[in-house]
Design a protein around this motif. Structure first.
Motif, PDB file in Angstrom:
ATOM      1  N   ASN A  65       0.904  -1.207  -0.180  1.00 11.56           N
ATOM      2  CA  ASN A  65      -0.097  -0.052  -0.008  1.00 11.56           C
ATOM      3  C   ASN A  65       0.878   1.276  -0.142  1.00 11.56           C
ATOM      4  O   ASN A  65       0.342   2.227  -0.731  1.00 11.56           O
ATOM      5  N   ILE A  66       1.952   1.054   0.720  1.00  5.90           N
ATOM      6  CA  ILE A  66       2.705   2.506   0.822  1.00  5.90           C
ATOM      7  C   ILE A  66       3.514   2.776  -0.555  1.00  5.90           C
ATOM      8  O   ILE A  66       3.414   3.816  -1.049  1.00  5.90           O
ATOM      9  N   ILE A  67       3.941   1.525  -1.025  1.00  6.57           N
ATOM     10  CA  ILE A  67       4.668   1.739  -2.129  1.00  6.57           C
ATOM     11  C   ILE A  67       3.912   2.176  -3.245  1.00  6.57           C
ATOM     12  O   ILE A  67       4.121   3.014  -4.121  1.00  6.57           O
ATOM     13  N   TYR A  68       2.580   1.639  -3.385  1.00  7.37           N
ATOM     14  CA  TYR A  68       1.701   2.050  -4.262  1.00  7.37           C
ATOM     15  C   TYR A  68       1.146   3.534  -4.356  1.00  7.37           C
ATOM     16  O   TYR A  68       1.205   4.357  -5.132  1.00  7.37           O
ATOM     17  N   SER A  69       1.245   3.946  -3.106  1.00  7.37           N
ATOM     18  CA  SER A  69       0.772   5.442  -2.789  1.00  7.37           C
ATOM     19  C   SER A  69       1.741   6.105  -3.219  1.00  7.37           C
ATOM     20  O   SER A  69       1.788   7.385  -3.801  1.00  7.37           O
ATOM     21  N   ASN A  70       3.183   5.921  -3.239  1.00  9.19           N
ATOM     22  CA  ASN A  70       4.449   6.612  -3.431  1.00  9.19           C
ATOM     23  C   ASN A  70       4.457   6.623  -4.883  1.00  9.19           C
ATOM     24  O   ASN A  70       4.749   7.659  -5.502  1.00  9.19           O
ATOM     25  N   TYR A  71       3.855   5.405  -5.578  1.00  3.25           N
ATOM     26  CA  TYR A  71       3.920   5.443  -7.154  1.00  3.25           C
ATOM     27  C   TYR A  71       2.998   6.653  -7.462  1.00  3.25           C
ATOM     28  O   TYR A  71       3.145   7.542  -8.532  1.00  3.25           O
TER      29      TYR A  71
END
Ligand SMILES: [Zn+2]
Length: 272
Positions: free
Chosen positions: A261-267
């Motif tokens: 989730n965090i990496i997706y929101s970083n993207y």
């Protein structure tokens, strides 16, 4: 066979879908279908030369999961300039800019410096040519405020210095598969840039250390498919980012859901 990872939002910010090799997975259409099934939301396909830039734009037309970064790999930049194709090179910069304006291209990449290949014959002139080309890509990324995806093999310090000189501190800079030393990792982190972590983080203490030393907000995941497979000698594929997510989760003491989730929101924050 791989099971569904419906609870994961997987992102591959650095792949090459135009390069041969995916036939062993039944071709690109079948591969992308399986990637979607396995939880991949976005694959950023990076262009490496004039032909590659056009091929990937075609792939993106057919597959909504594919997003585009356009660029010219540093070795190809060097070849073009040395062959007297500077005009063609500049035309391609115009093509890239136009595609950014048309929203068909969301980032500049793969661009950078490559000082490892043909090391014996790499003169100062060849290094300077690569740097001049990279400066032009940086100025496009800066002008349009889009992320730039950076290759830096054998030239890690030079790349960091050049980006700083060009005023890229706190701009959207993604260091792809970064092999530089700890003090450079810290400098990148302090500049507000990002690391995209490859699948071999499972074996590589270097990448494990980058993950430990970098806040979650500055991490992304990549495969460099068809290269850098977690199984040496195999053809890599974008859904292998799940291995990277698992390792980052373990190192950061988070669940795989939290991590993805965090990496997706970083993207989303960086690219959209
Ligand atoms: Zn690449």
């Amino acid at each position: 066979m791989s099971q569904t990872n419906s609870n994961m939002l997987l992102i591959d910010v650095h792949a090459h879908l135009d390069i041969e090799g995916y036939e062993i997975y039944g071709g690109i259409d079948k591969l992308l279908e399986e990637c979607i099934h396995n939880g991949v939301k976005v694959i950023i396909t990076n262009g490496t030369d004039i032909e590659s830039n056009r091929k990937i734009l075609d792939i993106a037309k057919k597959h909504h999961i594919v997003k585009i970064a356009l660029g010219i790999y540093p070795t190809h930049c060097l070849e073009m300039i040395e062959d007297g194709q500077e005009e063609l090179f500049n035309d391609e910069l115009g093509f890239i800019e136009q595609n950014i304006k048309d929203k068909k291209c969301i980032a500049v990449g793969e661009v950078g410096l490559e000082y490892s290949e043909n090391k014996e014959t790499l003169t100062d002139t060849k290094k300077r040519i690569q740097k001049d080309c990279l400066r032009k890509f940086i100025s496009i990324a800066k002008k349009h405020n889009v992320p730039i995806i950076i290759h830096s093999r054998g030239a890690e310090l030079e790349v960091v210095e050049l980006l700083e000189e060009e005023g890229m501190k706190n701009h959207k800079v993604i260091m792809h598969c970064f092999s530089g030393r700890k003090h450079l990792v810290q400098r990148i982190r302090d500049n507000g840039w990002y690391f995209s972590i490859p699948c071999n983080v499972n074996r590589s203490l270097h990448f494990q250390q980058i993950v430990k030393d970098t806040p979650m907000e500055q991490l992304l995941t990549e495969t460099d498919s068809p290269y850098l497979s977690p199984d040496p000698g195999k053809i890599n594929r974008p859904d292998n980012v799940k291995h990277t997510i698992q390792k980052i989760a373990e190192l950061k003491q988070l669940t795989v859901e939290e991590t993805s989730n965090i990496i997706y929101s970083n993207y989303q924050r960086i690219f959209l």
